[in-house]
Write a protein that holds these residues in place. Structure first.
Motif, mmCIF file in Angstrom:
data_model
loop_
_atom_site.group_PDB
_atom_site.id
_atom_site.type_symbol
_atom_site.label_atom_id
_atom_site.label_comp_id
_atom_site.label_asym_id
_atom_site.label_seq_id
_atom_site.Cartn_x
_atom_site.Cartn_y
_atom_site.Cartn_z
ATOM 1 N N ARG A 1 0.822 -1.216 0.000
ATOM 2 C CA ARG A 1 0.000 0.000 0.000
ATOM 3 C C ARG A 1 0.849 1.257 0.000
ATOM 4 N N ARG A 2 1.962 1.217 0.735
ATOM 5 C CA ARG A 2 2.770 2.426 0.927
ATOM 6 C C ARG A 2 3.976 2.502 -0.004
ATOM 7 N N SER A 3 4.053 1.606 -0.958
ATOM 8 C CA SER A 3 5.228 1.549 -1.815
ATOM 9 C C SER A 3 5.419 2.845 -2.601
ATOM 10 N N THR A 4 6.667 3.290 -2.685
ATOM 11 C CA THR A 4 7.029 4.438 -3.513
ATOM 12 C C THR A 4 8.012 4.034 -4.609
ATOM 13 N N ALA A 5 8.092 2.733 -4.877
ATOM 14 C CA ALA A 5 8.969 2.228 -5.936
ATOM 15 C C ALA A 5 8.293 2.412 -7.287
ATOM 16 N N PRO A 6 9.065 2.560 -8.350
ATOM 17 C CA PRO A 6 8.454 2.658 -9.684
ATOM 18 C C PRO A 6 7.600 1.432 -9.982
ATOM 19 N N ALA A 7 6.529 1.634 -10.722
ATOM 20 C CA ALA A 7 5.656 0.524 -11.093
ATOM 21 C C ALA A 7 6.420 -0.489 -11.941
ATOM 22 N N ASN A 8 6.078 -1.745 -11.757
ATOM 23 C CA ASN A 8 6.578 -2.809 -12.633
ATOM 24 C C ASN A 8 5.588 -2.914 -13.791
ATOM 25 N N ARG A 9 5.854 -2.173 -14.858
ATOM 26 C CA ARG A 9 4.851 -2.030 -15.910
ATOM 27 C C ARG A 9 4.550 -3.339 -16.620
ATOM 28 N N LEU B 1 -8.415 -14.173 -8.021
ATOM 29 C CA LEU B 1 -7.852 -12.922 -7.523
ATOM 30 C C LEU B 1 -6.382 -12.738 -7.876
ATOM 31 N N ARG B 2 -5.787 -13.711 -8.530
ATOM 32 C CA ARG B 2 -4.337 -13.625 -8.798
ATOM 33 C C ARG B 2 -3.993 -12.384 -9.621
ATOM 34 N N GLY B 3 -4.815 -12.064 -10.607
ATOM 35 C CA GLY B 3 -4.537 -10.888 -11.426
ATOM 36 C C GLY B 3 -4.588 -9.596 -10.622
ATOM 37 N N LEU B 4 -5.636 -9.451 -9.805
ATOM 38 C CA LEU B 4 -5.752 -8.242 -8.987
ATOM 39 C C LEU B 4 -4.624 -8.141 -7.974
ATOM 40 N N MET B 5 -4.240 -9.282 -7.383
ATOM 41 C CA MET B 5 -3.145 -9.267 -6.418
ATOM 42 C C MET B 5 -1.860 -8.772 -7.069
ATOM 43 N N GLN B 6 -1.554 -9.304 -8.235
ATOM 44 C CA GLN B 6 -0.337 -8.903 -8.922
ATOM 45 C C GLN B 6 -0.408 -7.440 -9.346
ATOM 46 N N LEU B 7 -1.593 -6.996 -9.732
ATOM 47 C CA LEU B 7 -1.758 -5.602 -10.131
ATOM 48 C C LEU B 7 -1.532 -4.678 -8.943
ATOM 49 N N ALA B 8 -2.084 -5.038 -7.774
ATOM 50 C CA ALA B 8 -1.894 -4.227 -6.564
ATOM 51 C C ALA B 8 -0.426 -4.144 -6.190
ATOM 52 N N MET B 9 0.324 -5.212 -6.446
ATOM 53 C CA MET B 9 1.749 -5.239 -6.099
ATOM 54 C C MET B 9 2.624 -4.543 -7.128
ATOM 55 N N SER B 10 2.055 -4.165 -8.287
ATOM 56 C CA SER B 10 2.882 -3.694 -9.401
ATOM 57 C C SER B 10 2.629 -2.260 -9.834
ATOM 58 N N ALA B 11 1.514 -1.651 -9.423
ATOM 59 C CA ALA B 11 1.183 -0.312 -9.915
ATOM 60 C C ALA B 11 0.417 0.451 -8.849
ATOM 61 N N GLY B 12 0.019 1.690 -9.184
ATOM 62 C CA GLY B 12 -0.739 2.527 -8.275
ATOM 63 C C GLY B 12 -2.222 2.479 -8.588
ATOM 64 N N TRP B 13 -2.788 3.624 -9.001
ATOM 65 C CA TRP B 13 -4.212 3.704 -9.307
ATOM 66 C C TRP B 13 -4.514 3.069 -10.673
ATOM 67 N N LEU B 14 -5.750 2.627 -10.852
ATOM 68 C CA LEU B 14 -6.206 2.150 -12.157
ATOM 69 C C LEU B 14 -7.630 2.613 -12.404
ATOM 70 N N GLN B 15 -7.947 2.794 -13.669
ATOM 71 C CA GLN B 15 -9.330 3.062 -14.083
ATOM 72 C C GLN B 15 -9.628 2.137 -15.254
ATOM 73 N N PRO B 16 -10.377 1.060 -15.008
ATOM 74 C CA PRO B 16 -10.606 0.049 -16.044
ATOM 75 C C PRO B 16 -11.904 0.268 -16.826
ATOM 76 N N HIS B 17 -11.789 0.266 -18.130
ATOM 77 C CA HIS B 17 -12.953 0.288 -19.009
ATOM 78 C C HIS B 17 -12.898 -0.943 -19.915
ATOM 79 N N GLU B 18 -13.946 -1.151 -20.672
ATOM 80 C CA GLU B 18 -14.032 -2.384 -21.463
ATOM 81 C C GLU B 18 -12.857 -2.536 -22.423
#
Length: 371
Positions: free
Chosen positions: A26-34, A193-210
């Motif tokens: 939650r508090r990570s300030t490391a660059p995203a793993n794109r 939930l594996r995808g969401l878990m990895q996403l939470a560990m790899s980036a910040g905010w997201l806004q998903p559309h279709e």
């Protein structure tokens, strides 16, 4: 009936490990793993029964994300946060409830995912600061299509950044399910939930559309005080790679100059400040001692406990502090004076000093007399 009724000693011991792991996420300030984040987005969409988005757009801050996403068109499709995050969470929770007693699950969730004041504060200031994404009903219909479902969505579920996007605070609940998966072995139940878990560990905010998913970098600076309030005495408390920043003093967002040009805080500047909270921060940064010495406040009461100072602007807008003398002398024999900010409705110095101890004036006077 749930099969797991209680945690073993070893399982209880692992709770702290997962609490620390997800606090770091939650508090990570490391660059995203794109690369990992983009793979996670595709997996998360598939797990939610969605086609992977045709486009993944990276932004260097949630502010930039909101600006770009705010210019979306019909080609981007409808927002799918509800399906990608919220509905999936409810579905997995239902599966887990069949295997785990509700009290055990509640213990895991509270231990692994406790309230995080600093992350919540950062999320609040982001939501408050980003460009508004709530279009008119006509604008929503243009984006979703002139259909009955689009009309119903525009009426029932108006869209804004809070409902369309998700930040680290929105995904922190995944920590408990990570624990369930790895420690209790509920892999089948948590597979989606594996995808969401990895996403939470790899980036910040997201806004998903279709057909388009916007992703934002993490902050490269996140600072708080001992009470987990956004705070930094010498620079921004929250900063993103594109330079978008928030300055804050003990949880109050303040203009940049108040932090970085403290010499510009004068009595006149304090009086001109309209925001009551910002004004009080200015006095605290100047220091109450200097504020009083410059004539900013007037003594209104004095007794053996100290001096009560007050400054009134309007009937319901005032500042007060009690000046007390340290009972222990300094090596040179002098005694230090301290200024403690107190509620402005207090009438005597004794009442103000008692308030700093969480006591009523009568009880404090009795305690001092006994001492």
């Amino acid at each position: 009936m749930p099969t797991e009724q209680a945690l073993t000693a070893e399982q209880r011991g692992a709770l702290g490990e997962y609490r620390a792991r997800w606090a770091a996420v939650r508090r990570s300030t490391a660059p995203a793993n794109r690369g990992a984040a983009e793979r996670a987005v595709r997996l998360a969409y598939q797990s939610a029964g969605l086609e992977p988005p045709a486009r993944i757009v990276w932004c260097d801050s949630p502010f930039a994300l909101a600006e770009l996403a705010g210019r979306m068109s019909g080609d981007d499709g409808r927002n799918v946060r509800l399906r990608l995050v919220d509905r999936l969470r409810r579905r997995i929770a239902s599966l887990v409830a069949r295997r785990l007693h509700r009290k055990v699950l509640a213990t895991i969730e509270s231990d692994v995912n406790p309230a995080d004041g600093l992350v919540s504060a950062a999320a609040e200031v982001v939501v408050r600061s980003v460009p508004e994404q709530n279009p008119s009903m006509f604008g929503q219909l243009r984006r979703t299509g002139l259909s009955l479902s689009g009309l119903l969505e525009a009426i029932v579920a108006p869209r804004n950044f809070t409902t369309c996007a998700a930040g680290p605070h929105d995904l922190s609940w995944l920590g408990a399910y990570d624990y369930l998966r790895e420690v209790l072995g509920l892999r089948g139940e948590t597979e989606s939930l594996r995808g969401l878990m990895q996403l939470a560990m790899s980036a910040g905010w997201l806004q998903p559309h279709e057909r388009t998913c916007w992703l934002a970098e993490r902050p490269n600076l996140l600072c708080g005080d001992a009470r987990d309030r956004l705070h930094q005495a010498s620079g921004p408390a929250l900063r993103y790679p594109d330079g978008w920043s928030i300055w804050a003093w003990r949880g109050v967002e303040v203009p940049r100059w108040i932090i970085e040009h403290k010499d510009r805080i004068t009595l006149a500047a304090i009086d001109e400040q309209i925001d009551v909270q910002v004004r009080r921060c200015m006095i605290e940064i100047m220091t109450p001692e200097r504020y009083v010495a410059l004539g900013g406040a007037t003594p209104i009461a004095e007794d053996e406990t100290g001096i009560l100072w007050r400054r009134n602007w309007l009937a319901a807008d005032a500042w007060a502090a009690v000046e007390v003398v340290n009972a222990t002398p300094e090596p040179d024999g002098t005694r230090r004076h301290f200024f403690l900010q107190v509620p402005a409705n207090l009438r005597t110095a004794r009442e103000a000093v008692a308030w700093t101890y969480g006591m009523r004036a009568e009880a404090y006077a009795h305690l001092v007399h006994r001492t």
